[in-house]
Design an enzyme around this catalytic site. Sequence first.
Site, PDB file in Angstrom:
ATOM      1  N   ASP A 118       7.212  -4.111  -5.937  1.00 35.72           N
ATOM      2  CA  ASP A 118       8.531  -4.101  -6.562  1.00 35.72           C
ATOM      3  C   ASP A 118       9.491  -4.916  -5.691  1.00 35.72           C
ATOM      4  O   ASP A 118       9.628  -4.640  -4.499  1.00 35.72           O
ATOM      5  CB  ASP A 118       9.027  -2.662  -6.680  1.00 35.72           C
ATOM      6  CG  ASP A 118      10.245  -2.521  -7.583  1.00 35.72           C
ATOM      7  OD1 ASP A 118      11.095  -3.440  -7.576  1.00 35.72           O
ATOM      8  OD2 ASP A 118      10.351  -1.506  -8.296  1.00 35.72           O
ATOM      9  N   THR A 191      -4.809  -9.446  -9.764  1.00 29.33           N
ATOM     10  CA  THR A 191      -4.354  -8.143 -10.227  1.00 29.33           C
ATOM     11  C   THR A 191      -3.996  -8.268 -11.708  1.00 29.33           C
ATOM     12  O   THR A 191      -3.932  -9.361 -12.271  1.00 29.33           O
ATOM     13  CB  THR A 191      -3.119  -7.673  -9.444  1.00 29.33           C
ATOM     14  OG1 THR A 191      -1.975  -8.422  -9.881  1.00 29.33           O
ATOM     15  CG2 THR A 191      -3.311  -7.859  -7.944  1.00 29.33           C
ATOM     16  N   GLU A 192      -3.726  -7.124 -12.330  1.00 26.89           N
ATOM     17  CA  GLU A 192      -3.298  -7.152 -13.731  1.00 26.89           C
ATOM     18  C   GLU A 192      -1.990  -7.935 -13.878  1.00 26.89           C
ATOM     19  O   GLU A 192      -1.835  -8.737 -14.807  1.00 26.89           O
ATOM     20  CB  GLU A 192      -3.099  -5.718 -14.250  1.00 26.89           C
ATOM     21  CG  GLU A 192      -4.364  -4.894 -14.381  1.00 26.89           C
ATOM     22  CD  GLU A 192      -4.704  -4.122 -13.105  1.00 26.89           C
ATOM     23  OE1 GLU A 192      -5.606  -3.272 -13.165  1.00 26.89           O
ATOM     24  OE2 GLU A 192      -4.066  -4.365 -12.065  1.00 26.89           O
TER      25      GLU A 192
END
Length: 212
Positions: A118, A191-192
């Site tokens: 984040d 990663t996704e």
Amino acid sequence: MRLRHKPWAQEKINQYPQYIIANPESFKGKYEEVFEKQQPLHIEIGSGKGRFITEMAKAHPDINYIGIEVYQSIIISALDNLIEADLPNLKLLNVNAGDLEKIFEKNDVDRIYLNFSDPWPKTRHEKRRLTYKNYLQIYQNILKDGREIHFKTDNQGLFEYSLTSFSAYGLLLKYISLDLHKSEFEGNIMTEYEEKFSKMGNRIYRCEVQYQ
């Protein structure tokens, strides 16, 4: 992004202690007891749905991996991946990154991965960024001396901030890519989020930094 609450997540987590480590504080300094083989330990902080850490464990059976995710509603997706793959060198932890020193000792960890953390773009939230100096101190306190952090993001602002933070802390910048998918870097596991953002045309940034 607002997370969808899944009230049944804790119950599912409790059903699979062989995959999600319960009472991790009891393994502090002796994580070799968690795995079948005594091997180097790599951890990913903020594993999300677990694609990266699962594929890394498949690709490198000579390394033990722990995926760390604070949100129960997300870690159960990583749990589903692990149940299907049933890898002896991969476990999960449902804990907060700020508590890592409670569950790992110095020299427990050989490498840390930070993938698409984040960005916390507001200045007042700087201390929440996983590359803020306080977190870098935590990582140093659980890593073996001279070991590395590998960091990926699509957020240019976070990447620039992180490079500055790493440098100010005294970390050695060993590798920097400003466009990973157009570089000669080999062995990248997406990663996704990485797959999603790269398909949108976003540039992927990556670096490797080492404690000295």
